[in-house]
Design a protein around this motif. Structure first.
Motif, PDB file in Angstrom:
ATOM      1  N   GLU A   1       0.840  -1.201   0.000  1.00  0.00           N
ATOM      2  CA  GLU A   1       0.000   0.000   0.000  1.00  0.00           C
ATOM      3  C   GLU A   1       0.875   1.251   0.000  1.00  0.00           C
ATOM      4  O   GLU A   1       0.513   2.272   0.574  1.00  0.00           O
ATOM      5  N   PHE A   2       2.033   1.165  -0.658  1.00  0.00           N
ATOM      6  CA  PHE A   2       2.976   2.288  -0.639  1.00  0.00           C
ATOM      7  C   PHE A   2       2.354   3.572  -1.159  1.00  0.00           C
ATOM      8  O   PHE A   2       2.680   4.649  -0.702  1.00  0.00           O
ATOM      9  N   ASP A   3       1.418   3.462  -2.125  1.00  0.00           N
ATOM     10  CA  ASP A   3       0.812   4.668  -2.681  1.00  0.00           C
ATOM     11  C   ASP A   3       0.019   5.432  -1.630  1.00  0.00           C
ATOM     12  O   ASP A   3       0.045   6.664  -1.585  1.00  0.00           O
ATOM     13  N   THR A   4      -0.644   4.709  -0.736  1.00  0.00           N
ATOM     14  CA  THR A   4      -1.384   5.356   0.348  1.00  0.00           C
ATOM     15  C   THR A   4      -0.429   6.045   1.306  1.00  0.00           C
ATOM     16  O   THR A   4      -0.675   7.168   1.753  1.00  0.00           O
ATOM     17  N   LYS A   5       0.679   5.400   1.602  1.00  0.00           N
ATOM     18  CA  LYS A   5       1.665   6.002   2.510  1.00  0.00           C
ATOM     19  C   LYS A   5       2.305   7.232   1.886  1.00  0.00           C
ATOM     20  O   LYS A   5       2.585   8.211   2.566  1.00  0.00           O
ATOM     21  N   ILE A   6       2.532   7.189   0.577  1.00  0.00           N
ATOM     22  CA  ILE A   6       3.085   8.344  -0.113  1.00  0.00           C
ATOM     23  C   ILE A   6       2.105   9.510  -0.046  1.00  0.00           C
ATOM     24  O   ILE A   6       2.494  10.640   0.259  1.00  0.00           O
ATOM     25  N   SER A   7       0.838   9.248  -0.320  1.00  0.00           N
ATOM     26  CA  SER A   7      -0.151  10.329  -0.294  1.00  0.00           C
ATOM     27  C   SER A   7      -0.308  10.902   1.103  1.00  0.00           C
ATOM     28  O   SER A   7      -0.425  12.112   1.278  1.00  0.00           O
ATOM     29  N   THR A   8      -0.269  10.047   2.115  1.00  0.00           N
ATOM     30  CA  THR A   8      -0.362  10.523   3.496  1.00  0.00           C
ATOM     31  C   THR A   8       0.841  11.389   3.847  1.00  0.00           C
ATOM     32  O   THR A   8       0.706  12.444   4.470  1.00  0.00           O
ATOM     33  N   ALA A   9       2.013  10.966   3.426  1.00  0.00           N
ATOM     34  CA  ALA A   9       3.228  11.752   3.683  1.00  0.00           C
ATOM     35  C   ALA A   9       3.139  13.112   3.012  1.00  0.00           C
ATOM     36  O   ALA A   9       3.494  14.133   3.611  1.00  0.00           O
ATOM     37  N   ALA A  10       2.659  13.146   1.776  1.00  0.00           N
ATOM     38  CA  ALA A  10       2.527  14.419   1.060  1.00  0.00           C
ATOM     39  C   ALA A  10       1.503  15.318   1.742  1.00  0.00           C
ATOM     40  O   ALA A  10       1.746  16.509   1.951  1.00  0.00           O
ATOM     41  N   ARG A  11       0.375  14.748   2.102  1.00  0.00           N
ATOM     42  CA  ARG A  11      -0.697  15.521   2.741  1.00  0.00           C
ATOM     43  C   ARG A  11      -0.256  16.086   4.082  1.00  0.00           C
ATOM     44  O   ARG A  11      -0.601  17.204   4.445  1.00  0.00           O
ATOM     45  N   ASN A  12       0.534  15.318   4.825  1.00  0.00           N
ATOM     46  CA  ASN A  12       0.952  15.728   6.174  1.00  0.00           C
ATOM     47  C   ASN A  12       2.322  16.404   6.206  1.00  0.00           C
ATOM     48  O   ASN A  12       2.846  16.657   7.283  1.00  0.00           O
ATOM     49  N   SER A  13       2.883  16.654   5.043  1.00  0.00           N
ATOM     50  CA  SER A  13       4.233  17.234   4.953  1.00  0.00           C
ATOM     51  C   SER A  13       5.232  16.437   5.783  1.00  0.00           C
ATOM     52  O   SER A  13       6.093  16.994   6.460  1.00  0.00           O
ATOM     53  N   ASP A  14       5.130  15.115   5.706  1.00  0.00           N
ATOM     54  CA  ASP A  14       6.050  14.205   6.391  1.00  0.00           C
ATOM     55  C   ASP A  14       7.328  14.143   5.564  1.00  0.00           C
ATOM     56  O   ASP A  14       7.505  13.284   4.709  1.00  0.00           O
ATOM     57  N   VAL A  15       8.219  15.108   5.821  1.00  0.00           N
ATOM     58  CA  VAL A  15       9.407  15.256   4.981  1.00  0.00           C
ATOM     59  C   VAL A  15      10.363  14.069   5.079  1.00  0.00           C
ATOM     60  O   VAL A  15      11.058  13.761   4.109  1.00  0.00           O
ATOM     61  N   ALA A  16      10.401  13.382   6.203  1.00  0.00           N
ATOM     62  CA  ALA A  16      11.289  12.221   6.321  1.00  0.00           C
ATOM     63  C   ALA A  16      10.849  11.112   5.361  1.00  0.00           C
ATOM     64  O   ALA A  16      11.678  10.505   4.674  1.00  0.00           O
ATOM     65  N   THR A  17       9.540  10.865   5.296  1.00  0.00           N
ATOM     66  CA  THR A  17       9.022   9.849   4.380  1.00  0.00           C
ATOM     67  C   THR A  17       9.196  10.297   2.939  1.00  0.00           C
ATOM     68  O   THR A  17       9.608   9.512   2.077  1.00  0.00           O
ATOM     69  N   LEU A  18       8.883  11.563   2.654  1.00  0.00           N
ATOM     70  CA  LEU A  18       9.069  12.073   1.299  1.00  0.00           C
ATOM     71  C   LEU A  18      10.524  11.964   0.870  1.00  0.00           C
ATOM     72  O   LEU A  18      10.817  11.592  -0.274  1.00  0.00           O
ATOM     73  N   ALA A  19      11.455  12.261   1.786  1.00  0.00           N
ATOM     74  CA  ALA A  19      12.886  12.156   1.469  1.00  0.00           C
ATOM     75  C   ALA A  19      13.261  10.717   1.127  1.00  0.00           C
ATOM     76  O   ALA A  19      14.033  10.470   0.193  1.00  0.00           O
ATOM     77  N   ALA A  20      12.716   9.757   1.860  1.00  0.00           N
ATOM     78  CA  ALA A  20      12.993   8.346   1.584  1.00  0.00           C
ATOM     79  C   ALA A  20      12.461   7.944   0.210  1.00  0.00           C
ATOM     80  O   ALA A  20      13.125   7.216  -0.541  1.00  0.00           O
ATOM     81  N   ILE A  21      11.278   8.433  -0.145  1.00  0.00           N
ATOM     82  CA  ILE A  21      10.674   8.119  -1.444  1.00  0.00           C
ATOM     83  C   ILE A  21      11.488   8.748  -2.575  1.00  0.00           C
ATOM     84  O   ILE A  21      11.766   8.110  -3.583  1.00  0.00           O
ATOM     85  N   VAL A  22      11.868  10.015  -2.384  1.00  0.00           N
ATOM     86  CA  VAL A  22      12.681  10.694  -3.393  1.00  0.00           C
ATOM     87  C   VAL A  22      14.012   9.966  -3.568  1.00  0.00           C
ATOM     88  O   VAL A  22      14.480   9.775  -4.691  1.00  0.00           O
ATOM     89  N   ALA A  23      14.621   9.540  -2.468  1.00  0.00           N
ATOM     90  CA  ALA A  23      15.904   8.830  -2.551  1.00  0.00           C
ATOM     91  C   ALA A  23      15.760   7.539  -3.353  1.00  0.00           C
ATOM     92  O   ALA A  23      16.624   7.221  -4.184  1.00  0.00           O
ATOM     93  N   ILE A  24      14.670   6.820  -3.153  1.00  0.00           N
ATOM     94  CA  ILE A  24      14.438   5.596  -3.925  1.00  0.00           C
ATOM     95  C   ILE A  24      14.253   5.947  -5.399  1.00  0.00           C
ATOM     96  O   ILE A  24      14.834   5.312  -6.277  1.00  0.00           O
TER      97      ILE A  24
END
Length: 118
Positions: free
Chosen positions: A34-57
């Motif tokens: 369900e990575f897409d849901t986690k990505i959207s939640t990170a974007a919505r909540n400005s969870d920069v640590a998760t966004l950074a991990a996604i960008v790094a991948i």
């Protein structure tokens, strides 16, 4: 770097992100199926640590810590992720349009990733 046929998007201050099958597998390993849901939640909540991990991948040349240090703007980063994922799943910058015989399904597919990131 993935070829332009695979599609990619640019994150300001970071470079390109592209989601090849290998990188999608890395997303699944890191965030589950369900990575897409986690990505959207990170974007919505400005969870920069998760966004950074996604960008790094998606980038493949930077670590999440390096992305955090680069500190790219959140909204353009999110838009780049949406674009790169649409290329990976649909082969275009946006979700595909379906024949007019079923506009409900077409509308759902066109907005599926966008809705997940808001």
């Amino acid at each position: 770097m993935p070829s332009s046929k695979q599609g990619y998007a640019t994150v300001p201050g970071v470079g390109t992100v592209a989601f090849t099958w290998d990188r999608i597998a890395q997303l699944i390993d890191a965030f589950g199926v369900e990575f897409d849901t986690k990505i959207s939640t990170a974007a919505r909540n400005s969870d920069v640590a998760t966004l950074a991990a996604i960008v790094a991948i998606g980038n493949g040349d930077m670590t999440a810590d390096e992305v955090m240090q680069a500190s790219p703007p959140i909204q353009p980063t999110t838009e780049a992720l949406i674009t790169a994922l649409n290329y990976a799943f649909h082969g275009t910058a946006g979700a595909p349009q379906l024949a007019d015989e079923n506009p409900t399904i077409a509308a759902r597919l066109l907005t599926s990733l966008v809705r997940r990131f808001r």
